[in-house]
Design an enzyme around this catalytic site. Structure first.
Site, PDB file in Angstrom:
ATOM      1  N   ARG A  86      64.932   0.393  31.645  1.00 22.43           N
ATOM      2  CA  ARG A  86      66.374   0.446  31.604  1.00 22.43           C
ATOM      3  C   ARG A  86      66.977  -0.787  30.931  1.00 22.43           C
ATOM      4  NH1 ARG A  86      70.472   2.238  36.084  1.00 22.43           N
ATOM      5  NH2 ARG A  86      72.296   1.122  35.426  1.00 22.43           N
ATOM      6  N   ARG A  95      73.345   2.323  28.290  1.00 17.57           N
ATOM      7  CA  ARG A  95      72.174   2.211  29.156  1.00 17.57           C
ATOM      8  C   ARG A  95      71.100   3.239  28.805  1.00 17.57           C
ATOM      9  NH1 ARG A  95      75.242   2.645  33.635  1.00 17.57           N
ATOM     10  NH2 ARG A  95      76.428   1.010  32.672  1.00 17.57           N
ATOM     11  N   ASP A  98      70.490   6.233  33.616  1.00 16.03           N
ATOM     12  CA  ASP A  98      71.324   6.039  34.796  1.00 16.03           C
ATOM     13  C   ASP A  98      71.062   7.226  35.715  1.00 16.03           C
ATOM     14  OD1 ASP A  98      73.194   4.597  36.161  1.00 16.03           O
ATOM     15  OD2 ASP A  98      74.917   5.336  35.026  1.00 16.03           O
ATOM     16  N   ASP A 100      72.222   8.683  39.411  1.00 17.49           N
ATOM     17  CA  ASP A 100      73.174   8.496  40.503  1.00 17.49           C
ATOM     18  C   ASP A 100      72.991   9.572  41.556  1.00 17.49           C
ATOM     19  OD1 ASP A 100      74.551   6.314  39.346  1.00 17.49           O
ATOM     20  OD2 ASP A 100      75.768   7.678  38.130  1.00 17.49           O
TER      21      ASP A 100
END
Ligand code: ROI
Length: 165
Positions: A86, A95, A98, A100
């Site tokens: 990352r 990025r 990611d 989540d």
């Protein structure tokens, strides 16, 4: 007794061949003991939210069934983000990957490092539309039906790409 929870995960990438990042992340998540995939949305291209000086994102949403507690799930996902090299230049900047936790069953969680439902999800097209694709009848704790949130959310340039499978 093992408690199985259905959780929804948001995936995003805008560096280092994003489509491959999401495919690799999906495989890594499926390989975890205690996680089973239920559904994976199409891939979506979306213009960056935040700094405009970065490439478009590829986003998707994944539904899983898990017996991991939320904070263990979080650290597992963070480990995958780190494993995939990352790169995160700045807050709200580009990025590599990611991951989540958007929803964890119908739970409302308020840990210092994990807030569920995810704070931005209710107004982000790149989360709501892929989520609606795989779970059109979902209720979002504290926010009502997903269908209503989608109806209120402009597409903001979101585009569906080819199927992930
Ligand atoms: N913008 C888009 N379109 N998709 C994302 O996944 C995304 N992720 C982020 C920020 C920088 C807020 N912008 C994004 O973290």
């Amino acid at each position: 007794m093992v408690i199985e929870t259905v959780a929804y995960l948001g995936l995003g990438s805008n560096l280092d061949t994003p489509i491959e990042q999401l495919r690799d992340a999906r495989m890594a998540i499926c390989a975890i003991n205690g996680i089973e995939e239920i559904a994976f949305s199409s891939l979506y291209r979306s213009p960056p939210m935040g700094s405009q000086n970065q490439p478009d994102y590829v986003n998707a949403v994944m539904a899983i069934k898990t017996n991991l507690p939320p904070l263990i799930l979080l650290s597992t996902l963070q480990h995958i983000e780190n494993e995939q090299g990352r790169v995160r230049t700045e807050r709200w900047g580009a990025r590599t990957l990611d991951l989540d936790i958007l929803l964890f069953g119908d739970q409302i969680l308020d840990f210092p490092n994990l807030i569920v439902p995810h704070y931005g999800m209710t107004e982000r097209a790149f989360v709501l539309y892929p989520l609606f694709e795989i779970a059109p009848d979902l209720m979002i704790p504290k926010h009502g039906t997903l269908a209503e949130l989608v109806a209120r959310c402009p597409l903001d340039g979101l585009e569906r790409l080819a199927n992930a499978t």
